[in-house]
Design a protein around this motif. Structure first.
Motif, PDB file in Angstrom:
ATOM      1  N   MET A  56       0.837  -1.198   0.000  1.00 16.54           N
ATOM      2  CA  MET A  56       0.000   0.000   0.000  1.00 16.54           C
ATOM      3  C   MET A  56       0.870   1.246   0.000  1.00 16.54           C
ATOM      4  O   MET A  56       1.914   1.303   0.666  1.00 16.54           O
ATOM      5  N   ASP A  95      -3.367   0.475  -3.388  1.00 16.70           N
ATOM      6  CA  ASP A  95      -2.616  -0.782  -3.442  1.00 16.70           C
ATOM      7  C   ASP A  95      -1.920  -0.897  -4.794  1.00 16.70           C
ATOM      8  O   ASP A  95      -2.561  -0.763  -5.849  1.00 16.70           O
ATOM      9  N   LYS A 129      -7.783   0.670  -5.578  1.00 16.07           N
ATOM     10  CA  LYS A 129      -8.205   1.286  -4.322  1.00 16.07           C
ATOM     11  C   LYS A 129      -9.508   0.633  -3.892  1.00 16.07           C
ATOM     12  O   LYS A 129     -10.456   0.548  -4.678  1.00 16.07           O
TER      13      LYS A 129
END
Length: 528
Positions: A246, A251, A420
């Motif tokens: 992250m 991510d 996301k």
């Protein structure tokens, strides 16, 4: 927002579907596939197959492929490892007995089994609506009827003239009139067209067995290679889950080793400890931090990463917060960190293509023959230019990346995907051999830290700390170069720009797509 007083590119916007890659004709081909009802997978394969003809220095059916695919932009992300393996006879002792301590990059020993065609087949099986019989037609047409050489491709052709003069069958296939092609030349490759026709008619088996495979094996063994028909027949693509980390609430996903995407993730973990927004995007501090993160991550890769089927690669430990923490404290803003000099065996080139279709299937797709014009070995009768990806192996028993029978080399090509809350936000990639992890971090931080749009992020001046020297593009301001020198960086300019890059940003709220494509290449983003 772009300042329209200055030269540059606007972002490309669309509602239905979009593609971005390194040649306009490939982008157009992919769009036509999408308009005909094809998926992102169909469009990527069609565009990539065409690039294998019209951008021969970077890619082709004699190379490898990796891809990330997220169905409907919110399903399970699938990672495809279409990298080839060393011949089963490629034992390190064989090389050492002959006093070969590094794989010669233009020898048959540099040729691993090409994995691209099988990877395309598997990706289409899982996510496509069309087959090779349809999707290879643009590539066949370009090979048989001719294609026009684009400027960046001509630049690379000229720079590789000496290599092609000395290659196997390269003068016959790739030096028309005994000279490198120039922009505007029309090139025909009828033998390659015939090979593509066979694959279109009979599928991937036409490549890995029968006359085509026999010709590749005969060519390679004729110049000392260890390859067999069994090596080709037994090749398969690996389907896996991606690895990720992250950054700034998003991510970032990569293919797992033997892909080198873990390098980029370690860089992000290190950079997450710093507030980059304290420094301008074009600043000594930003370039210094990026270089230090890269040096640490590349050192990690050299120490620990190889084919996980042959060596233990502890991905969880490497991506753990503690791994980054132990290195971050060593980074100093007033001087260069003392680290061993890491010299990877190769620094190749590649192509990248990203596609998002009307159903929001997101495809991040990369294909390469390793160094420019690969091994400079063209199969005798088929017109297939073979990669030199096995040049990425070490011949060093005990090293995680030491050559071994059936082993895949530590790669360089990395398709990226940003999500996301489980949804695809940006399939993206940055080409350029060893630059790719740095390039992806550079583009990503340009967007997430500095608020750039995808085109601005791709355009931004670049640098790569490689083999102890900070290679800087001509567009890096002189005061930054001088500042880096004062910190202890050895700097140099470079002949060609650092890689390329493409990205598509998905705005789920507006229902739109925004694309960017690198001016360092010939291509563009297109949407409808």
């Amino acid at each position: 927002m772009r300042n329209f007083h200055f030269a540059g590119r606007s972002t490309v916007h669309a509602q239905n579907a979009m593609v971005a890659t390194s040649h306009p004709l490939a982008a157009l081909t992919a769009i036509e596939v999408l308009k005909a009802g094809g998926t992102a997978a169909d469009a990527a394969v069609a565009g990539c197959a065409l690039l294998g003809v019209i951008e021969p220095q970077s890619t082709g059916i004699g190379g490898d492929c990796f891809a990330l695919y997220q169905p409907k932009g919110e399903g399970k992300i699938v990672a495809y490892n279409g990298s080839g393996r060393a011949p089963m006879a490629a034992k390190p002792e064989w090389y050492l007995e002959r006093k070969i301590h590094a794989v010669p990059l233009t020898s048959a020993h540099a040729v691993s089994i090409p994995g691209a065609v099988d990877a395309w087949d598997v990706i289409l099986r899982d996510h496509g609506k069309m087959g090779f019989d349809t999707l290879l037609q643009p590539a066949i047409k370009a090979a048989e009827e001719g294609y026009v050489v684009a400027p960046r491709i001509a630049f690379d052709w000229k720079n590789q003239f000496d290599k092609l003069k000395k290659g196997t069958n390269t003068e016959r296939y790739l030096l028309p009139g005994g000279k490198p092609a120039v922009a505007g030349d029309v090139i025909h490759q009828p033998e390659l067209g015939k090979t593509l026709r066979a694959i279109a008619a009979k599928g991937r088996d036409a490549f890995y067995s029968g006359e085509i495979a026999a010709d590749m094996v005969e060519t390679l063994r004729g110049i000392g290679g260890l390859h067999t028909l069994e090596d080709f027949a037994e090749h398969s693509t690996e389907t896996t889950s991606p690895i990720g980390t992250m950054y700034k609430g998003y991510d970032a996903w990569q293919c797992p080793p033997n892909g080198p995407g873990i390098t980029m993730l370690v860089m992000l973990n290190i950079l997450s400890h710093f507030d980059l927004t304290k420094f301008p995007p074009l600043s000594i501090e930003r370039f210094h931090l990026e270089a230090e993160a890269a040096r640490i991550a590349y050192m990690m890769r050299e120490q620990f990463i190889g084919d996980p089927r042959h060596v233990n690669v502890d991905v969880a430990r490497i991506l753990a917060k503690e791994f980054a923490d132990e290195h971050v404290s060593q980074i100093k803003m007033d001087r260069v960190l003392e680290l061993p000099n890491v010299a990877p065996p190769m620094n190749p080139s590649t192509i990248y293509i990203t596609v998002v279709d009307k159903d929001r299937n997101a495809c991040s797709f990369i294909n390469s023959i390793a160094h420019s014009f690969g091994s400079a070995i063209v199969s005798n009768k088929t017109g297939i230019l073979l990669q030199n990806r096995a040049g990425g192996f070490r011949i060093q028993p005990g090293h995680p990346n030491c050559i071994a029978p059936g082993k895949r080399p530590l790669h360089t090509i990395i398709p990226g995907l940003l999500t996301k809350n489980g949804r695809a936000i940006m399939p993206f990639g940055v080409m350029g051999g060893q630059y790719q992890p740095v390039g992806q971090c550079h583009v990503l931080t340009n967007i997430l830290d500095y608020g750039c749009d995808v085109q601005e992020a791709i355009d931004m001046p670049r640098g790569l700390h490689y083999e102890g020297v900070y290679q800087l593009e001509d567009s890096v301001p002189a005061e930054i170069v001088e500042g880096l020198k004062k910190l202890g960086h050895k700097t140099t300019s470079i002949v060609g720009p650092l890689g390329g890059g493409q990205a598509i940003w998905i705005d789920w709220d507006k229902g739109t797509l925004t694309g960017g494509s690198d001016p360092r290449k010939d291509g563009c983003a297109l949407g409808y």
